[in-house]
Each structure stands twice: as C-alpha cells, then as structure tokens.
Design an enzyme around this catalytic site. Sequence first.
Site, PDB file in Angstrom:
ATOM      1  N   GLU A 117       5.308  40.080  14.039  1.00  0.00           N
ATOM      2  CA  GLU A 117       4.434  41.238  14.235  1.00  0.00           C
ATOM      3  C   GLU A 117       2.979  40.785  14.140  1.00  0.00           C
ATOM      4  O   GLU A 117       2.583  40.171  13.149  1.00  0.00           O
ATOM      5  CB  GLU A 117       4.676  42.299  13.155  1.00  0.00           C
ATOM      6  CG  GLU A 117       6.035  42.950  13.226  1.00  0.00           C
ATOM      7  CD  GLU A 117       6.107  44.134  14.161  1.00  0.00           C
ATOM      8  OE1 GLU A 117       5.091  44.446  14.832  1.00  0.00           O
ATOM      9  OE2 GLU A 117       7.183  44.762  14.220  1.00  0.00           O
ATOM     10  N   ASP A 164       4.773  47.198  23.176  1.00  0.00           N
ATOM     11  CA  ASP A 164       4.082  46.084  22.517  1.00  0.00           C
ATOM     12  C   ASP A 164       4.685  44.728  22.906  1.00  0.00           C
ATOM     13  O   ASP A 164       5.846  44.674  23.283  1.00  0.00           O
ATOM     14  CB  ASP A 164       4.095  46.273  20.984  1.00  0.00           C
ATOM     15  CG  ASP A 164       5.479  46.378  20.379  1.00  0.00           C
ATOM     16  OD1 ASP A 164       6.280  47.212  20.828  1.00  0.00           O
ATOM     17  OD2 ASP A 164       5.762  45.610  19.438  1.00  0.00           O
TER      18      ASP A 164
END
Length: 182
Positions: A117, A164
């Site tokens: 992430e 994303d």
Amino acid sequence: MQIDPTGWLTEVTHTPSPNFAQRADDVEPTLVVIHAISLPPREFGGGNVRALFCNTLEVDAHPYFVQIAPLRVSSHFFVARDGMLEQFVSCDAVAWHAGVSNWKSRESCNGFSIGIELEGCDELPFTSVQYRALATLLSALKQRYPSLTDAAGHSDIAPGRKSDPGPNFDWAQVDSSWQQWR
C-alpha cells in the site's frame, strides 16, 4: 535491507496486524499488488491506515470511518508519503488486501500475492521518496522470493471494483525488471 527467514523485512517498523491467514505450504508468492490508500480519503498522515490494519480505527474520528470500521483488512507493507516503510504481515503469510480478485485466470489473489500500500490517492502523484522506497522493497522481495514473476495494480486484479494505484502512479519509475511483468 532484506527479508528474514520468517518473512519480515529488516530495518523497518513491524506492526503486526491480526488480519492475516497462513499461506498454503505449497504456494509461493508470484504476484506483487500495488495499492494506494489514504484515510480519510485524500488526507495523509495521522496513523489511520495503521489503525485500520490493526482493527483500532476510531470510528468517531471521521464520518468516512463509520463505513470502513467493520472491515478486516491488511497489507504486507505500507509506504508513507515520506518514504517510511512499515510491515504489517509476514510475506510468508496471507495479508487481506486484494478482496475479490483475479490475475491470469487465478482467483483470490491474496493467496499468492504480496500487497504493498502506497499512501496516496487517484488524484495526486506519489512522491519520489515513495518510489525509491518501493524500488528498495521490490529488490528485497525479488531476492527472497524468486517465485515473484508479476506486478500489478489493484485495478488490474479487480477491474471495475478498484481504481488504485490510479492514473498518477508512474509505472516507469518502478525498476525495469518489474515493469516487464505488467
């Protein structure tokens, strides 16, 4: 910096998440999944990502948190805007980062992937120090896990459901040995 025999990166902060499962004995990670996260959306810092991954998110801190507080999610790694790396789950275990997903006709990517992430969002570019930290991390991962043969965005493994790392993620800044896997 290297991955130790138990799947933890040396020289970074370790914040073990309870949100993981054991990786099947016969499954080596073959995929790295790049994500982007900011909590609240489009806001950086403050430790809310850490709290989400550790099930300690303060629901009253922001209206958005009411929606996501019940989630039980994690990632192997988090790369902050300043390039700081933090690890939540051993690379030898399954982090809960991909959700419903598919890569090259294989369902449930969590079981065969490593999740990274990056602190960010679709609307803003990532920082140069994040790309440097990511390159260092990818190098350590490849050294420890030669089985890694692919890198993809969350949007690639969950198209239509996830966007994303977004259009501002510059795949060209990822080491060329990883670019060829996309």
